[in-house]
Enzyme design. Structure first.
Site, PDB file in Angstrom:
ATOM      1  N   PRO A   1      -4.008   0.364  18.772  1.00 16.24           N
ATOM      2  CA  PRO A   1      -3.760  -0.087  17.398  1.00 16.24           C
ATOM      3  C   PRO A   1      -3.841   1.009  16.332  1.00 16.24           C
ATOM      4  O   PRO A   1      -3.542   0.746  15.168  1.00 16.24           O
ATOM      5  CB  PRO A   1      -4.853  -1.143  17.166  1.00 16.24           C
TER       6      PRO A   1
ATOM      7  N   HIS B   1       0.854  -1.196   0.000  1.00 15.20           N
ATOM      8  CA  HIS B   1       0.000   0.000   0.000  1.00 15.20           C
ATOM      9  C   HIS B   1       0.884   1.238   0.000  1.00 15.20           C
ATOM     10  O   HIS B   1       1.749   1.388   0.854  1.00 15.20           O
ATOM     11  CB  HIS B   1      -0.905   0.016   1.234  1.00 15.20           C
TER      12      HIS B   1
ATOM     13  N   LYS C   1       1.242  -0.186  15.031  1.00 16.52           N
ATOM     14  CA  LYS C   1       2.639  -0.327  15.438  1.00 16.52           C
ATOM     15  C   LYS C   1       2.982  -1.545  16.298  1.00 16.52           C
ATOM     16  O   LYS C   1       4.153  -1.911  16.417  1.00 16.52           O
ATOM     17  CB  LYS C   1       3.088   0.933  16.209  1.00 16.52           C
TER      18      LYS C   1
ATOM     19  N   TYR D   1      -8.910   5.804   7.788  1.00  9.31           N
ATOM     20  CA  TYR D   1      -9.051   6.124   9.209  1.00  9.31           C
ATOM     21  C   TYR D   1     -10.031   7.287   9.313  1.00  9.31           C
ATOM     22  O   TYR D   1      -9.732   8.382   8.807  1.00  9.31           O
ATOM     23  CB  TYR D   1      -7.704   6.546   9.800  1.00  9.31           C
TER      24      TYR D   1
ATOM     25  N   TYR E   1       4.350   6.326   9.982  1.00  8.38           N
ATOM     26  CA  TYR E   1       3.470   5.216   9.590  1.00  8.38           C
ATOM     27  C   TYR E   1       4.246   4.118   8.859  1.00  8.38           C
ATOM     28  O   TYR E   1       4.033   2.928   9.109  1.00  8.38           O
ATOM     29  CB  TYR E   1       2.314   5.736   8.725  1.00  8.38           C
TER      30      TYR E   1
HETATM   31  P1  RFL Z   1       1.522 -11.987  21.621  1.00  4.58           P
HETATM   32  O1  RFL Z   1       1.058 -12.019  20.199  1.00  4.58           O
HETATM   33  O2  RFL Z   1       0.565 -11.580  22.665  1.00  4.58           O
HETATM   34  O3  RFL Z   1       2.092 -13.441  21.942  1.00  4.58           O
HETATM   35  C1  RFL Z   1       2.408 -13.857  23.272  1.00  4.58           C
HETATM   36  C2  RFL Z   1       2.312 -15.354  23.362  1.00  4.58           C
HETATM   37  O4  RFL Z   1       2.720 -15.769  24.675  1.00  4.58           O
HETATM   38  C3  RFL Z   1       1.809 -16.735  25.171  1.00  4.58           C
HETATM   39  N1  RFL Z   1       1.825 -16.702  26.655  1.00  4.58           N
HETATM   40  C4  RFL Z   1       2.458 -17.623  27.406  1.00  4.58           C
HETATM   41  N2  RFL Z   1       3.174 -18.701  27.082  1.00  4.58           N
HETATM   42  C5  RFL Z   1       3.688 -19.447  28.100  1.00  4.58           C
HETATM   43  N3  RFL Z   1       3.493 -19.146  29.429  1.00  4.58           N
HETATM   44  C6  RFL Z   1       2.783 -18.054  29.787  1.00  4.58           C
HETATM   45  N4  RFL Z   1       2.594 -17.761  31.079  1.00  4.58           N
HETATM   46  C7  RFL Z   1       2.226 -17.240  28.763  1.00  4.58           C
HETATM   47  N5  RFL Z   1       1.496 -16.112  28.758  1.00  4.58           N
HETATM   48  C8  RFL Z   1       1.257 -15.810  27.476  1.00  4.58           C
HETATM   49  C9  RFL Z   1       0.465 -16.312  24.580  1.00  4.58           C
HETATM   50  O5  RFL Z   1      -0.465 -17.386  24.552  1.00  4.58           O
HETATM   51  C10 RFL Z   1       0.888 -15.851  23.183  1.00  4.58           C
HETATM   52  O6  RFL Z   1       0.854 -16.903  22.245  1.00  4.58           O
HETATM   53  O7  RFL Z   1       2.803 -11.036  21.786  1.00  4.58           O
HETATM   54  P2  RFL Z   1       3.989 -10.700  20.746  1.00  4.58           P
HETATM   55  O8  RFL Z   1       4.552 -11.948  20.138  1.00  4.58           O
HETATM   56  O9  RFL Z   1       4.884  -9.757  21.459  1.00  4.58           O
HETATM   57  O10 RFL Z   1       3.272  -9.931  19.533  1.00  4.58           O
HETATM   58  C11 RFL Z   1       2.678  -8.666  19.688  1.00  4.58           C
HETATM   59  C12 RFL Z   1       1.504  -8.499  18.716  1.00  4.58           C
HETATM   60  O11 RFL Z   1       0.640  -9.602  18.852  1.00  4.58           O
HETATM   61  C13 RFL Z   1       0.723  -7.203  18.986  1.00  4.58           C
HETATM   62  O12 RFL Z   1       1.602  -6.133  19.265  1.00  4.58           O
HETATM   63  C14 RFL Z   1      -0.169  -6.785  17.787  1.00  4.58           C
HETATM   64  O13 RFL Z   1      -1.168  -7.726  17.554  1.00  4.58           O
HETATM   65  C15 RFL Z   1      -0.814  -5.416  18.026  1.00  4.58           C
HETATM   66  N6  RFL Z   1      -1.729  -5.003  16.948  1.00  4.58           N
HETATM   67  C16 RFL Z   1      -1.244  -4.469  15.779  1.00  4.58           C
HETATM   68  N7  RFL Z   1       0.080  -4.363  15.571  1.00  4.58           N
HETATM   69  C17 RFL Z   1       0.557  -3.889  14.386  1.00  4.58           C
HETATM   70  O14 RFL Z   1       1.788  -3.807  14.218  1.00  4.58           O
HETATM   71  N8  RFL Z   1      -0.274  -3.507  13.340  1.00  4.58           N
HETATM   72  C18 RFL Z   1      -1.614  -3.582  13.473  1.00  4.58           C
HETATM   73  O15 RFL Z   1      -2.308  -3.284  12.506  1.00  4.58           O
HETATM   74  C19 RFL Z   1      -2.153  -4.047  14.730  1.00  4.58           C
HETATM   75  N9  RFL Z   1      -3.482  -4.156  14.903  1.00  4.58           N
HETATM   76  C20 RFL Z   1      -3.111  -5.152  17.108  1.00  4.58           C
HETATM   77  C21 RFL Z   1      -3.964  -4.704  16.060  1.00  4.58           C
HETATM   78  C22 RFL Z   1      -3.660  -5.740  18.258  1.00  4.58           C
HETATM   79  C23 RFL Z   1      -5.021  -5.889  18.374  1.00  4.58           C
HETATM   80  N10 RFL Z   1      -5.498  -6.520  19.567  1.00  4.58           N
HETATM   81  C24 RFL Z   1      -6.551  -7.431  19.606  1.00  4.58           C
HETATM   82  C25 RFL Z   1      -4.752  -6.404  20.803  1.00  4.58           C
HETATM   83  C26 RFL Z   1      -5.329  -4.831  16.157  1.00  4.58           C
HETATM   84  C27 RFL Z   1      -5.868  -5.395  17.320  1.00  4.58           C
HETATM   85  C28 RFL Z   1      -7.372  -5.453  17.385  1.00  4.58           C
HETATM   86  C1  PHB Z   2      -6.029  -4.241  10.857  1.00  4.64           C
HETATM   87  O1  PHB Z   2      -6.155  -4.478   9.639  1.00  4.64           O
HETATM   88  O2  PHB Z   2      -6.346  -5.073  11.725  1.00  4.64           O
HETATM   89  C2  PHB Z   2      -5.488  -2.936  11.290  1.00  4.64           C
HETATM   90  C3  PHB Z   2      -5.007  -2.052  10.342  1.00  4.64           C
HETATM   91  C4  PHB Z   2      -4.520  -0.818  10.738  1.00  4.64           C
HETATM   92  C5  PHB Z   2      -4.516  -0.482  12.075  1.00  4.64           C
HETATM   93  C6  PHB Z   2      -4.980  -1.377  13.040  1.00  4.64           C
HETATM   94  C7  PHB Z   2      -5.474  -2.607  12.645  1.00  4.64           C
HETATM   95  O3  PHB Z   2      -4.057   0.737  12.458  1.00  4.64           O
END
Ligand code: RFL
Ligand code: PHB
Length: 389
Positions: free
Chosen positions: A292, A72, A296, A200, A384
């Site tokens: 989110p 994109h 990042k 957005y 971004y």
């Molecule tokens: P995770 O993905 O939370 O993985 C951690 C893992 O550790 C396990 N765990 C354990 N294992 C053993 N013993 C324990 N006691 C444990 N406790 C936990 C868990 O089961 C899990 O499998 O962390 P990690 O790897 O640091 O990754 C981080 C990302 O997942 C997170 O930052 C992103 O998802 C955030 N995020 C976004 N990030 C972006 O860069 N771009 C995006 O567009 C974006 N959109 C989002 C997001 C997060 C969202 N939510 C739901 C929080 C959109 C949403 C809606």
């Molecule tokens: C997504 O596609 O889940 C998404 C995209 C952009 C954001 C957050 C989440 O800033």
């Protein structure tokens, strides 16, 4: 059992670190609390910075990403009844982001790890970290049997609710937190996206985001109160609310359909300092959370992994701890810039119950300035697409 680097958590940070270490022959064991299916069932991030894509390439896990990821070159901000495009590529001298779901990143990394025969213990219960100031080891239960793994280092990649950060003695950790008075209700549906780029939207009814996973699969979000229940949102109610928050032309382009995932995520900013305690390193969401809005979280997890991988490589190849000693300060410098950017995007785009009409006018002025000033648009664009490492 003994390994060189014990990784807690098989989210994107744990898996990526494991794959990078495998490319230089360093052994890892991953302990994951949940099942493989549960980890793959979580729908999260969707936007990858170029640096994240490059690192996945270095780990040998980017073949499908290159084939299926969507490059994109811009995003749109919607306000005042119309779209205002930010040309990321023109403003950053040729950079772009890639839309590819976190679920797919995790899948690719897991496939790679399994193909290489590397050890991941799923459903590892009661993971406990011991003696990380001296000779570290980790204990856990699996199928009711107790186990112990001795290691050189522990990488705490276990997310915000994990055990690693909680294992650090109180007083050794300084935390910073802001909780926002709203969450995001997200929906995934097998319908074509409303636009070919992300939108957005700032609207008086609240924030909305149009995103996607592929040309056939859409991801949409609307801002909801922090205490909202997902059961209160039928698909019809969701589509109706989304359309009301978008400019008329975009609303008309939204294709509706049955949702196959619907959930509410709370929004918070959180940082724990430092990110190293002896032979324990905190990585990704275990150390920091961003709302989110700036896309990042996953990208920050990847940049932590990049710094830690460089430190471990130097340690094992050259016997030097210099880069490991620099890990926390280096990672935190980049983390805080992303925390600032995500906070700023969140503040500019959401409805805050307490700021009233004054806050609304300030947002309108800021958005108007942003899209009409090359300097302001460039600042958004360079954050971004991802700041340098
Ligand atoms: P995770 O993905 O939370 O993985 C951690 C893992 O550790 C396990 N765990 C354990 N294992 C053993 N013993 C324990 N006691 C444990 N406790 C936990 C868990 O089961 C899990 O499998 O962390 P990690 O790897 O640091 O990754 C981080 C990302 O997942 C997170 O930052 C992103 O998802 C955030 N995020 C976004 N990030 C972006 O860069 N771009 C995006 O567009 C974006 N959109 C989002 C997001 C997060 C969202 N939510 C739901 C929080 C959109 C949403 C809606
Ligand atoms: C997504 O596609 O889940 C998404 C995209 C952009 C954001 C957050 C989440 O800033």
């Amino acid at each position: 059992m003994r390994t060189q680097v014990l990784i807690v958590g098989s989210g994107p940070s744990g898996l990526l670190l494991g794959q990078l270490l495998a490319t230089i022959g360093i052994e890892t064991v991953i302990l994951e609390r949940s099942s493989r299916e549960h980890v793959l069932g979580r729908v999260r991030a969707g936007v990858l910075e170029q640096g994240t894509v490059d690192l996945l390439g270095e780990a040998g896990a980017a073949a499908r990403l290159h084939a299926e990821g969507l490059p994109h070159s811009g995003i749109s901000l919607a306000f005042d009844g119309r779209l205002h495009r930010i040309d990321l590529t023109a403003l950053t001298g040729g950079k772009h982001v890639t839309v590819y779901g976190q679920t797919e990143v995790t899948h690719d990394l897991m496939d790679k790890r399994e193909a290489a025969g590397l050890v991941t213990v799923y459903e590892a219960a009661n993971v406990a970290l011991h003696d990380f100031d001296g000779t570290p080891f980790v204990t856990y239960d699996n199928d009711g049997v107790g186990h112990r793994v001795d290691c050189d280092f522990i990488a705490g990649c276990d997310g915000y609710h994990g055990v690693s950060r909680r294992s650090v003695p109180e007083g050794a950790l300084k935390t910073f937190e802001r909780i926002y008075p709203f969450g995001w209700l997200g929906v995934l549906a097998e319908v074509p996206p409303a636009d070919h780029e992300l939108i957005y939207a700032n609207h008086e009814r609240g924030f909305a985001l149009c995103s996607m996973r592929s040309p056939r699969r859409s991801r949409y979000y609307v801002q909801v109160p922090a205490d909202e229940r997902v059961e209160a949102w039928s698909d019809d109610r969701f589509w109706e609310e989304l359309r009301q928050r978008l400019p008329p032309q975009t609303a008309a382009a939204v294709t509706t359909g049955p949702s196959f995932e619907k959930s509410i995520a709370p929004l918070r900013s959180f940082v724990a300092e430092p990110m190293r305690f002896g032979r324990l390193f905190l990585v990704g969401d275990a150390a920091h959370i961003v709302p989110p809005t700036g896309a990042k979280g996953l990208n920050l997890a990847a940049s932590d992994v990049r710094y830690l991988f460089a430190g471990l490589r130097e340690f094992y190849r050259e016997g030097s701890e210099a880069a490991l000693d620099a890990y926390s300060a280096k990672a935190l410098a980049r983390v805080w810039k992303a925390v600032r950017f995500s906070w700023w995007m969140t503040t500019m785009l959401h409805r805050f119950p307490e700021t009233g009409e004054f806050g609304q006018r300030i947002q309108e002025a800021e958005l108007d300035y942003l899209v009409n000033s090359q300097a302001a648009s460039t600042a958004l664009a360079e954050n971004y697409v991802g700041l340098p490492y």
